[in-house]
Scaffold this motif. Structure first.
Motif, PDB file in Angstrom:
ATOM      1  N   LEU A  41      11.144  -6.832   9.783  1.00  0.00           N
ATOM      2  CA  LEU A  41       9.626  -6.995   9.545  1.00  0.00           C
ATOM      3  C   LEU A  41       8.868  -5.810   8.691  1.00  0.00           C
ATOM      4  O   LEU A  41       7.798  -6.236   7.870  1.00  0.00           O
ATOM      5  CB  LEU A  41       9.114  -7.516  10.894  1.00  0.00           C
ATOM      6  CG  LEU A  41       9.505  -8.691  11.369  1.00  0.00           C
ATOM      7  CD1 LEU A  41       8.854  -9.116  12.915  1.00  0.00           C
ATOM      8  CD2 LEU A  41       9.134 -10.020  10.623  1.00  0.00           C
ATOM      9  N   ALA A  42       9.329  -4.629   9.206  1.00  0.00           N
ATOM     10  CA  ALA A  42       8.536  -3.570   8.659  1.00  0.00           C
ATOM     11  C   ALA A  42       9.067  -3.457   7.084  1.00  0.00           C
ATOM     12  O   ALA A  42       8.075  -3.294   6.369  1.00  0.00           O
ATOM     13  CB  ALA A  42       8.999  -2.188   9.295  1.00  0.00           C
ATOM     14  N   THR A  43      10.106  -3.682   6.683  1.00  0.00           N
ATOM     15  CA  THR A  43      10.414  -3.715   5.296  1.00  0.00           C
ATOM     16  C   THR A  43       9.719  -4.649   4.372  1.00  0.00           C
ATOM     17  O   THR A  43       9.270  -4.667   3.431  1.00  0.00           O
ATOM     18  CB  THR A  43      11.833  -3.779   4.980  1.00  0.00           C
ATOM     19  OG1 THR A  43      12.426  -5.108   5.749  1.00  0.00           O
ATOM     20  CG2 THR A  43      12.770  -2.489   5.503  1.00  0.00           C
ATOM     21  N   ALA A  44       9.493  -6.079   5.233  1.00  0.00           N
ATOM     22  CA  ALA A  44       8.630  -7.001   4.514  1.00  0.00           C
ATOM     23  C   ALA A  44       7.396  -6.512   4.228  1.00  0.00           C
ATOM     24  O   ALA A  44       6.835  -6.710   3.395  1.00  0.00           O
ATOM     25  CB  ALA A  44       8.784  -8.105   5.308  1.00  0.00           C
ATOM     26  N   GLY A  45       6.760  -5.991   5.294  1.00  0.00           N
ATOM     27  CA  GLY A  45       5.370  -5.393   5.172  1.00  0.00           C
ATOM     28  C   GLY A  45       5.211  -4.429   4.160  1.00  0.00           C
ATOM     29  O   GLY A  45       4.429  -4.289   3.381  1.00  0.00           O
ATOM     30  N   LEU A  46       6.045  -3.360   4.249  1.00  0.00           N
ATOM     31  CA  LEU A  46       6.340  -2.447   3.236  1.00  0.00           C
ATOM     32  C   LEU A  46       6.342  -2.939   1.718  1.00  0.00           C
ATOM     33  O   LEU A  46       5.642  -2.304   0.820  1.00  0.00           O
ATOM     34  CB  LEU A  46       7.462  -1.422   3.381  1.00  0.00           C
ATOM     35  CG  LEU A  46       7.632  -0.331   2.292  1.00  0.00           C
ATOM     36  CD1 LEU A  46       6.396   0.762   2.389  1.00  0.00           C
ATOM     37  CD2 LEU A  46       8.936   0.252   2.566  1.00  0.00           C
ATOM     38  N   GLY A  47       7.159  -4.158   1.657  1.00  0.00           N
ATOM     39  CA  GLY A  47       7.264  -4.716   0.504  1.00  0.00           C
ATOM     40  C   GLY A  47       5.863  -5.314  -0.087  1.00  0.00           C
ATOM     41  O   GLY A  47       5.690  -5.127  -1.381  1.00  0.00           O
ATOM     42  N   MET A  48       5.324  -5.953   0.834  1.00  0.00           N
ATOM     43  CA  MET A  48       4.098  -6.543   0.347  1.00  0.00           C
ATOM     44  C   MET A  48       2.865  -5.573  -0.181  1.00  0.00           C
ATOM     45  O   MET A  48       2.400  -5.461  -0.997  1.00  0.00           O
ATOM     46  CB  MET A  48       3.572  -7.315   1.431  1.00  0.00           C
ATOM     47  CG  MET A  48       4.167  -8.897   1.780  1.00  0.00           C
ATOM     48  SD  MET A  48       3.295  -9.980   2.952  1.00  0.00           S
ATOM     49  CE  MET A  48       3.614  -8.994   4.457  1.00  0.00           C
ATOM     50  N   LEU A  49       3.106  -4.419   0.608  1.00  0.00           N
ATOM     51  CA  LEU A  49       2.316  -3.131   0.089  1.00  0.00           C
ATOM     52  C   LEU A  49       2.401  -2.664  -1.111  1.00  0.00           C
ATOM     53  O   LEU A  49       1.610  -2.537  -1.812  1.00  0.00           O
ATOM     54  CB  LEU A  49       2.057  -2.262   1.277  1.00  0.00           C
ATOM     55  CG  LEU A  49       1.244  -1.097   0.974  1.00  0.00           C
ATOM     56  CD1 LEU A  49      -0.441  -1.436   1.194  1.00  0.00           C
ATOM     57  CD2 LEU A  49       1.629   0.167   2.088  1.00  0.00           C
ATOM     58  N   LEU A  61      13.784  -1.969  -2.513  1.00  0.00           N
ATOM     59  CA  LEU A  61      13.221  -0.674  -2.601  1.00  0.00           C
ATOM     60  C   LEU A  61      13.474   0.058  -3.840  1.00  0.00           C
ATOM     61  O   LEU A  61      12.796   0.713  -4.463  1.00  0.00           O
ATOM     62  CB  LEU A  61      13.440   0.116  -1.154  1.00  0.00           C
ATOM     63  CG  LEU A  61      12.854  -0.335   0.035  1.00  0.00           C
ATOM     64  CD1 LEU A  61      13.510   0.319   1.155  1.00  0.00           C
ATOM     65  CD2 LEU A  61      11.261  -0.150  -0.117  1.00  0.00           C
ATOM     66  N   ILE A  62      14.840  -0.227  -4.304  1.00  0.00           N
ATOM     67  CA  ILE A  62      15.254   0.523  -5.482  1.00  0.00           C
ATOM     68  C   ILE A  62      14.521   0.071  -6.622  1.00  0.00           C
ATOM     69  O   ILE A  62      14.111   0.950  -7.557  1.00  0.00           O
ATOM     70  CB  ILE A  62      16.959   0.322  -5.739  1.00  0.00           C
ATOM     71  CG1 ILE A  62      17.538   0.917  -4.745  1.00  0.00           C
ATOM     72  CG2 ILE A  62      17.214   0.592  -7.306  1.00  0.00           C
ATOM     73  CD1 ILE A  62      19.086   0.840  -4.490  1.00  0.00           C
ATOM     74  N   LEU A  63      14.209  -1.288  -6.727  1.00  0.00           N
ATOM     75  CA  LEU A  63      13.297  -1.960  -7.836  1.00  0.00           C
ATOM     76  C   LEU A  63      11.916  -1.342  -7.837  1.00  0.00           C
ATOM     77  O   LEU A  63      11.112  -1.837  -8.968  1.00  0.00           O
ATOM     78  CB  LEU A  63      13.510  -3.290  -7.879  1.00  0.00           C
ATOM     79  CG  LEU A  63      14.830  -3.981  -8.299  1.00  0.00           C
ATOM     80  CD1 LEU A  63      14.678  -5.743  -8.277  1.00  0.00           C
ATOM     81  CD2 LEU A  63      14.937  -3.857  -9.934  1.00  0.00           C
ATOM     82  N   PHE A  64      11.311  -0.889  -6.740  1.00  0.00           N
ATOM     83  CA  PHE A  64       9.930  -0.339  -6.756  1.00  0.00           C
ATOM     84  C   PHE A  64      10.023   1.086  -7.291  1.00  0.00           C
ATOM     85  O   PHE A  64       9.050   1.486  -7.822  1.00  0.00           O
ATOM     86  CB  PHE A  64       9.435  -0.489  -5.463  1.00  0.00           C
ATOM     87  CG  PHE A  64       8.842  -1.751  -5.204  1.00  0.00           C
ATOM     88  CD1 PHE A  64       7.834  -2.229  -5.620  1.00  0.00           C
ATOM     89  CD2 PHE A  64       9.311  -2.317  -4.124  1.00  0.00           C
ATOM     90  CE1 PHE A  64       7.090  -3.511  -5.416  1.00  0.00           C
ATOM     91  CE2 PHE A  64       8.663  -3.924  -3.598  1.00  0.00           C
ATOM     92  CZ  PHE A  64       7.707  -4.088  -4.318  1.00  0.00           C
ATOM     93  N   ILE A  65      11.097   1.595  -7.809  1.00  0.00           N
ATOM     94  CA  ILE A  65      11.041   2.914  -8.376  1.00  0.00           C
ATOM     95  C   ILE A  65      11.012   2.500  -9.895  1.00  0.00           C
ATOM     96  O   ILE A  65      11.969   2.056 -10.589  1.00  0.00           O
ATOM     97  CB  ILE A  65      12.426   3.619  -8.102  1.00  0.00           C
ATOM     98  CG1 ILE A  65      12.474   3.859  -6.596  1.00  0.00           C
ATOM     99  CG2 ILE A  65      12.558   5.052  -8.834  1.00  0.00           C
ATOM    100  CD1 ILE A  65      13.805   4.344  -5.956  1.00  0.00           C
TER     101      ILE A  65
END
Length: 181
Positions: A37-45, A97-101
């Motif tokens: 759930l934390a990674t989903a929230g981080l992804g939305m942010l 997460l890699i694609l956000f770089i």
């Protein structure tokens, strides 16, 4: 290609479930669910912050009269990254997460474009308005909206001699102009 898609569709969920079971057995079920759930929230942010920055850069390109191809492709990469983080699982979270770089995203998008062009079924072209070119071309208006037309003008309307406020450009039954008779 079809076999690869089938392998991903069938293999990815199996791999995700296996990873969740392994990680859950090490840290427990509740921390595993909390981490997902934390990674989903981080992804939305991250999607919101980087997506708005990409949208602003695309708007700047449009204001200059340029096509924001790079920003559109980057936005597509951000969309895929956000979707990967929303899908429950640790492997998809890592990919997201890699694609956000940004440099990694640009590298992967460039590789995907090169692969698509190398297949031979893809064409990439750009369109320029007539007269535009690297040597200047025609002048553009504010924000690249079109040609600038510069000129002088003179007002050809006259105030009626009788002092009335009628518009001399309008001809009709109440007009005293010779052409209306």
């Amino acid at each position: 290609m079809g076999f690869l898609v089938l392998l991903v569709i069938l293999g990815l969920p199996v791999l995700e479930i296996w990873l969740m079971i392994e990680i859950g057995s090490d840290i427990g079920a509740l921390p595993t669910v909390a981490l997902i759930l934390a990674t989903a929230g981080l992804g939305m942010l991250l999607f919101r912050v980087q997506g708005m920055a990409t949208l602003a850069r695309a708007q700047e390109h449009l204001d200059r009269g340029e096509t924001p191809v790079g920003e559109l492709l980057s936005g597509l990469g951000l969309l895929v990254a956000g979707l990967m983080l929303l899908i429950p699982g640790f492997l998809t979270d890592a990919i997201g997460l890699i694609l956000f770089i940004p440099p990694v995203r640009r590298l992967l998008i460039g590789a995907a474009l090169a692969w698509a062009v190398a297949r031979g079924n893809t064409r990439i072209w750009t369109v320029r308005p007539p007269g535009d070119g690297p040597r200047g071309g025609r002048p553009r208006g504010p924000g690249g909206a079109g040609p600038v037309i510069d000129g002088d003008y003179s007002d050809v309307t006259e105030t009626p001699a009788d002092g009335s406020d009628r518009d001399p450009r309008r001809l009709g039954p109440d007009s005293t102009d010779d052409r209306s008779r």
